[in-house]
Design a protein around this motif. Structure first.
Motif, PDB file in Angstrom:
ATOM      1  N   LYS A  21      29.488 -23.592  -1.391  1.00 63.01           N
ATOM      2  CA  LYS A  21      28.853 -23.576  -3.152  1.00 63.01           C
ATOM      3  C   LYS A  21      28.618 -24.493  -3.709  1.00 63.01           C
ATOM      4  N   LEU A  22      29.195 -25.524  -2.786  1.00 61.37           N
ATOM      5  CA  LEU A  22      28.494 -26.695  -3.517  1.00 61.37           C
ATOM      6  C   LEU A  22      26.968 -26.984  -3.232  1.00 61.37           C
ATOM      7  N   THR A  23      26.272 -26.543  -2.478  1.00 54.93           N
ATOM      8  CA  THR A  23      25.062 -26.177  -2.004  1.00 54.93           C
ATOM      9  C   THR A  23      24.225 -25.759  -2.633  1.00 54.93           C
ATOM     10  N   ARG A  24      24.944 -24.711  -3.314  1.00 55.88           N
ATOM     11  CA  ARG A  24      24.542 -23.741  -4.466  1.00 55.88           C
ATOM     12  C   ARG A  24      24.260 -24.757  -5.745  1.00 55.88           C
ATOM     13  N   TRP A  25      25.015 -24.412  -6.005  1.00 51.78           N
ATOM     14  CA  TRP A  25      25.316 -25.507  -7.007  1.00 51.78           C
ATOM     15  C   TRP A  25      24.133 -26.637  -7.408  1.00 51.78           C
ATOM     16  N   SER A  26      23.971 -27.709  -5.514  1.00 51.57           N
ATOM     17  CA  SER A  26      22.997 -28.687  -5.711  1.00 51.57           C
ATOM     18  C   SER A  26      21.631 -28.011  -5.918  1.00 51.57           C
ATOM     19  N   ASP A  27      21.504 -26.519  -5.459  1.00 51.22           N
ATOM     20  CA  ASP A  27      19.882 -25.965  -6.045  1.00 51.22           C
ATOM     21  C   ASP A  27      19.456 -25.644  -6.952  1.00 51.22           C
ATOM     22  N   VAL A  28      20.280 -25.044  -7.481  1.00 53.49           N
ATOM     23  CA  VAL A  28      20.928 -24.546  -8.918  1.00 53.49           C
ATOM     24  C   VAL A  28      20.183 -25.995 -10.218  1.00 53.49           C
ATOM     25  N   ILE A  46      14.930 -20.433  -6.743  1.00 55.82           N
ATOM     26  CA  ILE A  46      16.566 -20.419  -7.562  1.00 55.82           C
ATOM     27  C   ILE A  46      17.064 -19.321  -8.524  1.00 55.82           C
ATOM     28  N   VAL A  47      17.103 -19.610  -9.458  1.00 56.29           N
ATOM     29  CA  VAL A  47      17.263 -18.898 -10.504  1.00 56.29           C
ATOM     30  C   VAL A  47      15.981 -18.292 -11.615  1.00 56.29           C
ATOM     31  N   ALA A  48      16.569 -17.078 -11.690  1.00 54.10           N
ATOM     32  CA  ALA A  48      15.537 -16.592 -12.816  1.00 54.10           C
ATOM     33  C   ALA A  48      15.552 -16.946 -13.966  1.00 54.10           C
ATOM     34  N   ASP A  49      16.090 -17.364 -14.592  1.00 58.17           N
ATOM     35  CA  ASP A  49      15.869 -18.072 -16.163  1.00 58.17           C
ATOM     36  C   ASP A  49      17.305 -18.734 -16.547  1.00 58.17           C
ATOM     37  N   ASP A  50      16.895 -19.823 -17.630  1.00 58.39           N
ATOM     38  CA  ASP A  50      17.968 -20.515 -17.856  1.00 58.39           C
ATOM     39  C   ASP A  50      19.132 -19.520 -18.227  1.00 58.39           C
ATOM     40  N   ASP A  51      19.638 -18.798 -18.245  1.00 61.94           N
ATOM     41  CA  ASP A  51      20.658 -17.778 -18.870  1.00 61.94           C
ATOM     42  C   ASP A  51      21.151 -18.076 -16.860  1.00 61.94           C
ATOM     43  N   GLN A  52      20.718 -17.994 -16.088  1.00 59.21           N
ATOM     44  CA  GLN A  52      21.559 -17.387 -15.052  1.00 59.21           C
ATOM     45  C   GLN A  52      21.848 -19.208 -14.452  1.00 59.21           C
ATOM     46  N   TRP A  53      20.600 -19.632 -14.875  1.00 60.56           N
ATOM     47  CA  TRP A  53      20.895 -21.498 -14.459  1.00 60.56           C
ATOM     48  C   TRP A  53      22.198 -21.915 -15.269  1.00 60.56           C
ATOM     49  N   GLY A 103      25.111 -36.219  -3.516  1.00 59.94           N
ATOM     50  CA  GLY A 103      25.278 -36.301  -1.590  1.00 59.94           C
ATOM     51  C   GLY A 103      24.447 -34.969  -1.027  1.00 59.94           C
ATOM     52  N   ASN A 104      23.682 -34.690  -1.373  1.00 60.41           N
ATOM     53  CA  ASN A 104      23.464 -32.844  -0.729  1.00 60.41           C
ATOM     54  C   ASN A 104      21.886 -33.265  -0.411  1.00 60.41           C
ATOM     55  N   ASP A 105      21.465 -33.522  -1.223  1.00 58.70           N
ATOM     56  CA  ASP A 105      19.704 -33.194  -1.574  1.00 58.70           C
ATOM     57  C   ASP A 105      19.228 -34.407  -0.731  1.00 58.70           C
ATOM     58  N   SER A 111       8.781 -27.510  -6.189  1.00 56.73           N
ATOM     59  CA  SER A 111       9.626 -28.697  -6.871  1.00 56.73           C
ATOM     60  C   SER A 111       9.082 -30.174  -6.417  1.00 56.73           C
ATOM     61  N   VAL A 112       8.885 -30.139  -8.290  1.00 54.57           N
ATOM     62  CA  VAL A 112       8.251 -31.309  -8.342  1.00 54.57           C
ATOM     63  C   VAL A 112       9.651 -32.958  -8.594  1.00 54.57           C
ATOM     64  N   PHE A 113      10.585 -32.374  -8.164  1.00 47.41           N
ATOM     65  CA  PHE A 113      11.662 -33.525  -8.276  1.00 47.41           C
ATOM     66  C   PHE A 113      12.395 -33.554  -6.589  1.00 47.41           C
ATOM     67  N   VAL A 114      12.770 -32.798  -6.465  1.00 48.19           N
ATOM     68  CA  VAL A 114      13.249 -32.968  -5.003  1.00 48.19           C
ATOM     69  C   VAL A 114      12.896 -32.292  -3.587  1.00 48.19           C
ATOM     70  N   LYS A 115      12.149 -32.963  -3.003  1.00 49.68           N
ATOM     71  CA  LYS A 115      11.250 -32.626  -2.149  1.00 49.68           C
ATOM     72  C   LYS A 115      11.989 -32.867  -0.581  1.00 49.68           C
ATOM     73  N   GLY A 116      11.582 -31.648  -0.956  1.00 49.53           N
ATOM     74  CA  GLY A 116      12.761 -31.012   0.466  1.00 49.53           C
ATOM     75  C   GLY A 116      12.434 -29.741   1.114  1.00 49.53           C
ATOM     76  N   TYR A 117      12.941 -28.975   2.000  1.00 47.69           N
ATOM     77  CA  TYR A 117      12.784 -28.197   2.760  1.00 47.69           C
ATOM     78  C   TYR A 117      13.897 -26.735   2.399  1.00 47.69           C
ATOM     79  N   THR A 118      13.713 -25.621   2.758  1.00 46.11           N
ATOM     80  CA  THR A 118      14.664 -24.499   3.050  1.00 46.11           C
ATOM     81  C   THR A 118      14.204 -23.835   3.778  1.00 46.11           C
ATOM     82  N   TYR A 119      13.282 -24.099   5.247  1.00 48.35           N
ATOM     83  CA  TYR A 119      13.260 -23.545   6.376  1.00 48.35           C
ATOM     84  C   TYR A 119      12.424 -23.923   7.488  1.00 48.35           C
ATOM     85  N   MET A 120      12.931 -24.323   8.564  1.00 44.74           N
ATOM     86  CA  MET A 120      12.024 -24.970   9.443  1.00 44.74           C
ATOM     87  C   MET A 120      13.421 -24.012  10.850  1.00 44.74           C
TER      88      MET A 120
END
Length: 421
Positions: free
Chosen positions: A181-188, A197-204, A261-263, A406-415
């Motif tokens: 859940k922590l990973t998901r909340w970080s991504d959100v 990641i999220v469809a709109d601001d309501d889901q966010w 602590g995650n990204d 993302s222009v903020f998190v410079k990361g990877y989703t799959y490798m």
């Protein structure tokens, strides 16, 4: 993994585009360019021709890009003029929603910033790092020993996410079986404008409120506990500047600590495997000289720059390297560009694991907002490679990784990778 850069038919040639388009039209704050890993020629041109550059983004409005190392330092160390406060817009180019603002100590100015930061700082004190080293090493060994040999698997999910989420659950004393859940909340939290990641601001909003509900329950458990623990939530409940936070400020600080602590660590862990395949001679150098692992950690964090920018807002008119910034203007410090500044880092686009000034990397920021957990992140990467070299002669990257939009998190989703049998 092939090192040749092949331009698929019909795709944009970003190098040609970056150097031929009118300078005024460059908008580097484009998540598609980041996801395509096509940002480099744009930043190179900006560093050479317009190191403090005014741009317009349909997502973020007008903003200044600061791209050279020394200019970024000048902004980052001058909090009297360049504010990170959420009341002035916060730390990302995206403005906060007026009725869902998330105060957090990285998005505060002194004195409140200093008071809240010092509350959680003991979690990464040298004695705590020493105590955790054995646990980090044990978990790292278990994860590596569980990996298949001779089969392709996803390094991001199986190693980078799992290791960092385990550590994050420990820092919060969060229910271990619910740690993903922590990973998901970080991504959100960092993916509000990312439809993957999220469809709109309501889901966010809804998912972040789920995070608040879960951590409110934990808060209530900790304040009623007779045996206080050595975890972040207990520290917040007992800190003079944090024990009376309103719910949104509590959520803001939780999000800050989850993302911090995650990204950074998980994306640097992935980048280390990717880079040592991309620059195979450096992999051979590491195998021959394992004592380079600590410097490798700094060099990878420089080369990857897991958080691409931090935003500040000008509190007064100021001239920066010839550019006239007005009070209220958004200013993006592009750490990802400063870490590739050739005037500071020779052959900056290459990973050089024995680079003598690798520790000058600016991924952790400077001044009062320098990352609290930088030593913990470096320790996790160091242990990962010490344990890898005990077990595997090589880890092979099978194809280009999929990157975060993302222009903020410079990361990877799959490798996809393979460990030779």
């Amino acid at each position: 993994m092939s090192q040749a850069a092949v331009q698929p038919e019909g795709e944009i040639d970003h190098t040609e585009r970056a150097w031929s388009m009118p300078l005024k039209d460059i908008n580097i704050a484009d998540p598609d360019i980041f996801q395509a890993d096509a940002i480099w020629p744009y930043f190179e041109r900006l560093r050479k021709e317009a190191p403090v550059h005014k741009a317009y983004s349909p997502d973020f409005g007008e903003y200044w890009s600061v791209t050279r190392y020394e200019d970024i330092m000048a902004v980052d160390t001058n909090h009297h003029v360049f504010s990170s406060s959420w009341e002035h817009g916060g730390i990302t180019l995206f403005d906060q929603i007026s009725d869902f603002q998330l105060p957090m100590f990285i998005a505060m100015d002194p004195p409140k910033h200093d008071q809240q930061r010092i509350t959680v700082q003991p979690i990464v004190a040298p004695n705590n790092l020493k105590n955790w080293e054995g646990l980090i090493r044990e978990r790292t060994g278990q994860i590596l020993d569980s990996l298949p040999r001779g089969e392709v698997f996803d390094w991001v999910d199986n190693v980078s996410v799992e290791l960092t989420t385990m550590m994050l659950a420990t820092l919060f004393d969060f229910p271990f079986e619910q740690r993903r859940k922590l990973t998901r909340w970080s991504d959100v939290a960092t993916g509000r404008n990312n439809p993957e990641i999220v469809a709109d601001d309501d889901q966010w909003r809804a998912e972040l409120l789920e995070c608040l509900e879960a951590f409110t329950d934990i808060w209530n458990e900790r304040i009623n506990s007779d045996t206080p623990g050595n975890d972040l939530i207990t520290m917040l409940t007992r800190g003079e500047s944090t024990k009376n936070m309103d719910p949104m400020e509590y959520l803001g600080n939780i999000i800050l600590l989850i993302v911090g602590g995650n990204d950074t660590t998980r994306n640097s862990m992935t980048a280390s495997v990717y880079a040592l395949n991309k620059f195979a001679g450096e992999y051979d150098k590491l195998l021959a000289k394992p004592d380079l692992i600590p410097n490798l950690s700094s060099e990878i964090i420089r080369w990857q720059t897991p958080l691409a920018h931090m935003r500040r807002t000008a509190l007064e008119d100021i001239v920066l390297n010839g550019a006239h910034i007005k009070k209220g203007d958004k200013v993006a410090m592009w750490y990802v560009s400063g870490n590739r500044d050739e005037s500071v880092f020779e052959d900056a686009d290459k990973v050089i694991i024995d680079r003598p000034n690798a520790r000058r990397q600016m991924s952790f920021g400077y001044g009062i907002h320098r990352c609290v957990g930088n030593r913990l992140g470096e320790l996790q990467i160091k242990i990962l490679w010490e344990e890898i070299l005990k077990r595997f002669p090589k880890i092979e990257v099978m194809e280009e990784p999929t990157r975060t939009k993302s222009v903020f998190v410079k990361g990877y989703t799959y490798m996809p990778v393979r460990i030779p049998a």
